[in-house]
Write a protein that holds these residues in place. Structure first.
Motif, PDB file in Angstrom:
ATOM      1  N   ALA A 101       0.858  -1.194   0.000  1.00 55.45           N
ATOM      2  CA  ALA A 101       0.000   0.000   0.000  1.00 55.45           C
ATOM      3  C   ALA A 101       0.887   1.235   0.000  1.00 55.45           C
ATOM      4  CB  ALA A 101      -0.912  -0.016   1.215  1.00 55.45           C
ATOM      5  N   PHE A 102       0.291   2.365  -0.314  1.00 59.28           N
ATOM      6  CA  PHE A 102       1.044   3.603  -0.525  1.00 59.28           C
ATOM      7  C   PHE A 102       0.706   4.578   0.597  1.00 59.28           C
ATOM      8  CE2 PHE A 102       1.206   7.722  -3.029  1.00 59.28           C
ATOM      9  CZ  PHE A 102       2.591   7.798  -3.032  1.00 59.28           C
ATOM     10  N   ALA A 103       1.716   5.006   1.348  1.00 64.00           N
ATOM     11  CA  ALA A 103       1.464   5.855   2.514  1.00 64.00           C
ATOM     12  C   ALA A 103       2.137   7.207   2.339  1.00 64.00           C
ATOM     13  CB  ALA A 103       1.953   5.159   3.774  1.00 64.00           C
ATOM     14  N   LEU A 104       1.381   8.147   1.805  1.00 66.79           N
ATOM     15  CA  LEU A 104       1.882   9.496   1.537  1.00 66.79           C
ATOM     16  C   LEU A 104       1.136  10.548   2.369  1.00 66.79           C
ATOM     17  CD1 LEU A 104       3.413  11.632  -0.207  1.00 66.79           C
ATOM     18  CD2 LEU A 104       1.572  11.427  -1.877  1.00 66.79           C
ATOM     19  N   THR A 105      -0.193  10.517   2.329  1.00 64.36           N
ATOM     20  CA  THR A 105      -1.010  11.608   2.881  1.00 64.36           C
ATOM     21  C   THR A 105      -0.908  11.668   4.405  1.00 64.36           C
ATOM     22  OG1 THR A 105      -2.508  11.240   1.033  1.00 64.36           O
ATOM     23  CG2 THR A 105      -3.336  12.597   2.847  1.00 64.36           C
ATOM     24  N   GLU A 106      -0.866  12.903   4.932  1.00 65.40           N
ATOM     25  CA  GLU A 106      -0.740  13.097   6.381  1.00 65.40           C
ATOM     26  C   GLU A 106      -1.858  14.001   6.894  1.00 65.40           C
ATOM     27  OE1 GLU A 106       3.138  14.520   7.392  1.00 65.40           O
ATOM     28  OE2 GLU A 106       4.116  12.703   6.613  1.00 65.40           O
TER      29      GLU A 106
ATOM     30  N   TRP B 151      -2.556   9.052   6.920  1.00 68.39           N
ATOM     31  CA  TRP B 151      -3.958   8.613   6.957  1.00 68.39           C
ATOM     32  C   TRP B 151      -4.533   8.505   5.559  1.00 68.39           C
ATOM     33  CZ3 TRP B 151      -7.419  12.807   9.843  1.00 68.39           C
ATOM     34  CH2 TRP B 151      -7.474  13.972   9.095  1.00 68.39           C
ATOM     35  N   LEU B 152      -5.740   7.952   5.517  1.00 66.91           N
ATOM     36  CA  LEU B 152      -6.442   7.701   4.248  1.00 66.91           C
ATOM     37  C   LEU B 152      -5.676   6.687   3.392  1.00 66.91           C
ATOM     38  CD1 LEU B 152      -7.435  11.413   3.514  1.00 66.91           C
ATOM     39  CD2 LEU B 152      -9.053   9.549   3.998  1.00 66.91           C
ATOM     40  N   ILE B 153      -5.059   5.691   4.027  1.00 66.91           N
ATOM     41  CA  ILE B 153      -4.212   4.743   3.316  1.00 66.91           C
ATOM     42  C   ILE B 153      -5.035   3.517   2.890  1.00 66.91           C
ATOM     43  CG2 ILE B 153      -2.047   3.425   3.396  1.00 66.91           C
ATOM     44  CD1 ILE B 153      -1.911   6.639   3.700  1.00 66.91           C
ATOM     45  N   THR B 154      -5.344   3.459   1.612  1.00 66.92           N
ATOM     46  CA  THR B 154      -6.175   2.371   1.078  1.00 66.92           C
ATOM     47  C   THR B 154      -5.470   1.024   1.237  1.00 66.92           C
ATOM     48  OG1 THR B 154      -7.129   3.882  -0.507  1.00 66.92           O
ATOM     49  CG2 THR B 154      -7.365   1.541  -1.021  1.00 66.92           C
ATOM     50  N   ASN B 155      -6.254   0.014   1.531  1.00 68.28           N
ATOM     51  CA  ASN B 155      -5.769  -1.361   1.756  1.00 68.28           C
ATOM     52  C   ASN B 155      -4.959  -1.472   3.046  1.00 68.28           C
ATOM     53  OD1 ASN B 155      -7.052  -2.109  -0.560  1.00 68.28           O
ATOM     54  ND2 ASN B 155      -5.213  -2.536  -1.763  1.00 68.28           N
TER      55      ASN B 155
ATOM     56  N   GLY C 270      -4.155  12.622  -6.098  1.00 66.05           N
ATOM     57  CA  GLY C 270      -4.040  14.076  -6.157  1.00 66.05           C
ATOM     58  C   GLY C 270      -5.283  14.789  -6.654  1.00 66.05           C
ATOM     59  N   THR C 271      -5.560  15.939  -6.025  1.00 70.85           N
ATOM     60  CA  THR C 271      -6.753  16.731  -6.346  1.00 70.85           C
ATOM     61  C   THR C 271      -6.539  17.494  -7.660  1.00 70.85           C
ATOM     62  OG1 THR C 271      -5.815  18.524  -5.041  1.00 70.85           O
ATOM     63  CG2 THR C 271      -7.380  17.072  -3.913  1.00 70.85           C
ATOM     64  N   PRO C 272      -7.602  18.129  -8.192  1.00 72.85           N
ATOM     65  CA  PRO C 272      -7.438  18.892  -9.435  1.00 72.85           C
ATOM     66  C   PRO C 272      -6.331  19.935  -9.370  1.00 72.85           C
ATOM     67  CG  PRO C 272      -9.760  18.527  -9.018  1.00 72.85           C
ATOM     68  CD  PRO C 272      -9.041  17.980  -7.827  1.00 72.85           C
ATOM     69  N   THR C 273      -6.166  20.606  -8.232  1.00 69.49           N
ATOM     70  CA  THR C 273      -5.153  21.684  -8.216  1.00 69.49           C
ATOM     71  C   THR C 273      -3.769  21.136  -8.552  1.00 69.49           C
ATOM     72  OG1 THR C 273      -4.862  21.499  -5.810  1.00 69.49           O
ATOM     73  CG2 THR C 273      -6.391  23.181  -6.584  1.00 69.49           C
ATOM     74  N   ILE C 274      -3.453  19.937  -8.089  1.00 70.67           N
ATOM     75  CA  ILE C 274      -2.117  19.391  -8.380  1.00 70.67           C
ATOM     76  C   ILE C 274      -2.033  18.934  -9.843  1.00 70.67           C
ATOM     77  CG2 ILE C 274      -2.567  17.035  -7.520  1.00 70.67           C
ATOM     78  CD1 ILE C 274       0.730  18.830  -7.091  1.00 70.67           C
TER      79      ILE C 274
HETATM   80  C1  LIG Z   1     -10.901   6.951  -0.108  1.00 68.11           C
HETATM   81  C2  LIG Z   1      -9.537   7.570  -0.186  1.00 68.11           C
HETATM   82  C3  LIG Z   1      -8.433   6.766  -0.413  1.00 68.11           C
HETATM   83  C4  LIG Z   1      -7.148   7.308  -0.401  1.00 68.11           C
HETATM   84  N1  LIG Z   1      -6.058   6.483  -0.546  1.00 68.11           N
HETATM   85  C5  LIG Z   1      -4.814   6.993  -0.328  1.00 68.11           C
HETATM   86  C6  LIG Z   1      -3.680   6.119  -0.264  1.00 68.11           C
HETATM   87  O1  LIG Z   1      -3.782   4.912  -0.480  1.00 68.11           O
HETATM   88  N2  LIG Z   1      -2.465   6.647   0.033  1.00 68.11           N
HETATM   89  C7  LIG Z   1      -2.306   7.990   0.279  1.00 68.11           C
HETATM   90  O2  LIG Z   1      -1.184   8.403   0.560  1.00 68.11           O
HETATM   91  N3  LIG Z   1      -3.363   8.844   0.222  1.00 68.11           N
HETATM   92  C8  LIG Z   1      -4.607   8.371  -0.067  1.00 68.11           C
HETATM   93  N4  LIG Z   1      -5.692   9.209  -0.101  1.00 68.11           N
HETATM   94  C9  LIG Z   1      -5.486  10.616   0.140  1.00 68.11           C
HETATM   95  C10 LIG Z   1      -5.669  11.467  -1.090  1.00 68.11           C
HETATM   96  O3  LIG Z   1      -4.613  11.238  -2.004  1.00 68.11           O
HETATM   97  C11 LIG Z   1      -5.701  12.918  -0.582  1.00 68.11           C
HETATM   98  O4  LIG Z   1      -6.890  13.051   0.192  1.00 68.11           O
HETATM   99  C12 LIG Z   1      -5.671  13.936  -1.679  1.00 68.11           C
HETATM  100  O5  LIG Z   1      -4.459  13.855  -2.403  1.00 68.11           O
HETATM  101  C13 LIG Z   1      -5.796  15.350  -1.092  1.00 68.11           C
HETATM  102  O6  LIG Z   1      -4.906  15.543  -0.030  1.00 68.11           O
HETATM  103  P1  LIG Z   1      -5.451  16.024   1.368  1.00 68.11           P
HETATM  104  O7  LIG Z   1      -6.604  15.160   1.774  1.00 68.11           O
HETATM  105  O8  LIG Z   1      -4.308  16.121   2.320  1.00 68.11           O
HETATM  106  O9  LIG Z   1      -6.075  17.437   1.060  1.00 68.11           O
HETATM  107  P2  LIG Z   1      -5.482  18.866   1.395  1.00 68.11           P
HETATM  108  O10 LIG Z   1      -4.031  18.903   1.019  1.00 68.11           O
HETATM  109  O11 LIG Z   1      -5.860  19.219   2.792  1.00 68.11           O
HETATM  110  O12 LIG Z   1      -6.270  19.755   0.349  1.00 68.11           O
HETATM  111  C14 LIG Z   1      -7.535  20.364   0.614  1.00 68.11           C
HETATM  112  C15 LIG Z   1      -7.827  21.285  -0.562  1.00 68.11           C
HETATM  113  O13 LIG Z   1      -6.831  22.282  -0.664  1.00 68.11           O
HETATM  114  C16 LIG Z   1      -6.162  22.218  -1.924  1.00 68.11           C
HETATM  115  N5  LIG Z   1      -4.740  22.480  -1.674  1.00 68.11           N
HETATM  116  C17 LIG Z   1      -3.961  21.969  -0.684  1.00 68.11           C
HETATM  117  N6  LIG Z   1      -2.710  22.438  -0.784  1.00 68.11           N
HETATM  118  C18 LIG Z   1      -2.707  23.280  -1.856  1.00 68.11           C
HETATM  119  C19 LIG Z   1      -1.696  24.072  -2.498  1.00 68.11           C
HETATM  120  N7  LIG Z   1      -0.454  24.101  -2.039  1.00 68.11           N
HETATM  121  N8  LIG Z   1      -2.055  24.803  -3.564  1.00 68.11           N
HETATM  122  C20 LIG Z   1      -3.325  24.799  -4.039  1.00 68.11           C
HETATM  123  N9  LIG Z   1      -4.315  24.048  -3.499  1.00 68.11           N
HETATM  124  C21 LIG Z   1      -3.998  23.307  -2.418  1.00 68.11           C
HETATM  125  C22 LIG Z   1      -6.419  20.815  -2.430  1.00 68.11           C
HETATM  126  O14 LIG Z   1      -6.376  20.746  -3.849  1.00 68.11           O
HETATM  127  C23 LIG Z   1      -7.817  20.543  -1.911  1.00 68.11           C
HETATM  128  O15 LIG Z   1      -8.767  21.114  -2.772  1.00 68.11           O
HETATM  129  C24 LIG Z   1      -6.987   8.702  -0.189  1.00 68.11           C
HETATM  130  C25 LIG Z   1      -8.114   9.522  -0.028  1.00 68.11           C
HETATM  131  C26 LIG Z   1      -9.366   8.967  -0.023  1.00 68.11           C
HETATM  132  C27 LIG Z   1     -10.558   9.867   0.193  1.00 68.11           C
END
Ligand SMILES: Cc1cc2nc3c(=O)[nH]c(=O)nc-3n(C[C@H](O)[C@H](O)[C@H](O)COP(=O)(O)OP(=O)(O)OC[C@H]3O[C@@H](n4cnc5c(N)ncnc54)[C@H](O)[C@@H]3O)c2cc1C
Length: 395
Positions: free
Chosen positions: A130-135, A162-166, A367-371
């Motif tokens: 599994a991939f552990a990046l998000t904090e 957190w949000l670490i799938t699998n 990654g979200t649309p902004t990235i």
């Molecule tokens: C069901 C599920 C499964 C997931 N699985 C995994 C996984 O297996 N491994 C893992 O590592 N992650 C996982 N994620 C996490 C997911 O990749 C992140 O939720 C996503 O990349 C957004 O990061 P964040 O939640 O920290 O949002 P935030 O970084 O808090 O962002 C919130 C908002 O602010 C914007 N934003 C934040 N920083 C900036 C910036 N510098 N400039 C412009 N806009 C910004 C974002 O685009 C977003 O719209 C999972 C998430 C979900 C919901």
């Protein structure tokens, strides 16, 4: 402008691929699709049924190279199978996607010992990375707060993910952590490492049933041999892994959108108002045609990218563009599918409301649309141009 990469995917011979694909599609529709209501109602995946079915049909070995016991599918072969999984209950799709995405990543960025440790087990579903990046407390990339301090032949890891799938089924985690204040690295952490606690997070909006848990690292000591590449190469590995993984998410968008279109075509012929099927109304035909345009465009983008990747080209701009286009397309298609189905589409009588919810994960994974805007614009501003079949004829 094309950048070459080292290839691992050679693909299965066509006859073997056709057989594998048929076996998997049969499992998807005969064994896994019927579990939808149970998973949606209980918000739990019945692993005792799902895991044996996925193992038996070969779903865990799709992207593992053949030398490690997998099928070693090319990307052109893998995308239609992943898209088919995205037509059924999304929690199952998420398991398959994350497993195959990160075994694929490991096969590209890991060294031979790391591959030997994980890939043969991954190919048969006995191990999973599994991939552990998000904090919870920080942004991703250079903003991470999880640290990995070198201590002799070990790394000592502290932090939270957190949000670490699998997180419930993974045998290993690919943890992205700081090895120095300005140095991000990728380290493989076995699940059973002392000091690592794994707990579930609240249930999700869609893709229900699987676990996307929280990992807490308290002085977790892992062998330094788990370091992928060299210290400080974490961001490069991350970009490398996400480049193709974003394409995989777009294939999931395609699968979900295709199912929503198929259901809408059928429903529009069955539903009669004022003495005629609604399919005969121009307004409904417009919805259907708009949905089909999105599906067709996404198929074309994915076919272009698959052909480039399988010719060993990098797709740094395309991957973010198709990820973004795919989520917008599936968003529009599932919106229109709800409109075609009217009020009954908002209930669980049809899978439309489930497809609508499942698709919303595609905004977040990888990654979200902004990235995606940032990555694609950066590549284009640095001079990246598309090299594709569109202008391949001599001018
Ligand atoms: C069901 C599920 C499964 C997931 N699985 C995994 C996984 O297996 N491994 C893992 O590592 N992650 C996982 N994620 C996490 C997911 O990749 C992140 O939720 C996503 O990349 C957004 O990061 P964040 O939640 O920290 O949002 P935030 O970084 O808090 O962002 C919130 C908002 O602010 C914007 N934003 C934040 N920083 C900036 C910036 N510098 N400039 C412009 N806009 C910004 C974002 O685009 C977003 O719209 C999972 C998430 C979900 C919901």
């Amino acid at each position: 402008m094309i950048t070459r990469r080292n290839s691992v995917a050679v693909g299965l011979p066509t006859d073997e691929y056709v057989k594998l694909r048929k076996t998997i599609f049969t499992t998807i529709w005969n064994e896994l699709d019927p579990l939808e209501q149970e998973i949606e109602n209980t918000e739990k995946i019945p692993y005792d049924v799902v895991m044996p079915a996925l193992k038996a049909c070969g779903a865990f070995g799709l992207t593992t190279p053949r030398e490690y016991g997998g099928s070693g599918l090319s990307i052109a072969q893998y995308l239609p199978i992943l898209a088919e999984f995205a037509k059924i209950q999304g929690g199952i799709r998420a398991i398959v996607h994350v497993h195959n995405s990160f075994t694929h990543a490991l096969s590209e960025i890991g060294n031979s010992e790391q591959k030997q440790e994980i890939l043969p087990g991954a190919a048969i579903g006995e191990k999973s990375l599994a991939f552990a990046l998000t904090e919870p407390g920080n942004g991703t990339g250079a903003d991470l707060s999880t640290t990995a301090r070198r201590d002799g032949d070990r790394y000592v890891i502290n932090g939270r993910k957190w949000l670490i799938t699998n997180s419930d089924i993974a045998s290993h985690f690919l943890v992205i952590a700081k090895t120095a204040p300005k140095e991000v690295s990728a380290i493989i952490v076995p699940r059973d490492s002392s000091g690592l606690t794994i707990s579930p997070l609240p249930e999700t909006m869609g893709c229900k049933g699987g676990e996307h848990g929280e990992l807490v690292f308290t002085d977790v000591r892992v062998p330094a041999t788990g370091l992928v590449g060299a210290e400080g190469e974490g961001i490069a590995h991350l970009e490398r892994a996400l480049e193709i993984s974003r394409v995989f998410i777009a294939a999931c968008s395609l699968g979900t959108a295709t199912r929503a279109l198929e259901l809408s075509l059928k429903y529009s012929k069955d539903r009669v108002t004022f003495g005629k099927p609604i399919a005969e109304r121009q307004a409904i035909q417009r919805y259907l045609a708009e949905m089909a345009a999105d599906v067709y465009a996404l198929r074309g983008m994915l076919a272009d990218i698959a052909s480039k990747w399988d010719r060993e080209c990098r797709v740094p701009a395309e991957s973010s563009l198709v990820k973004q286009f795919g989520l917008e397309a599936v968003g529009r298609v599932t919106d229109r599918a709800l409109l075609v189905h009217g009020g009954i589409g908002y209930t669980r009588m049809y899978p439309i409301e489930r497809l609508y919810r499942d698709a919303r994960l595609n905004w977040l994974e990888e990654g979200t649309p902004t990235i995606q805007y940032l990555v694609a614009a950066r590549e284009l501003l640095n001079g990246y141009t598309f090299d594709d079949a569109f202008d391949s004829v001599p001018q």
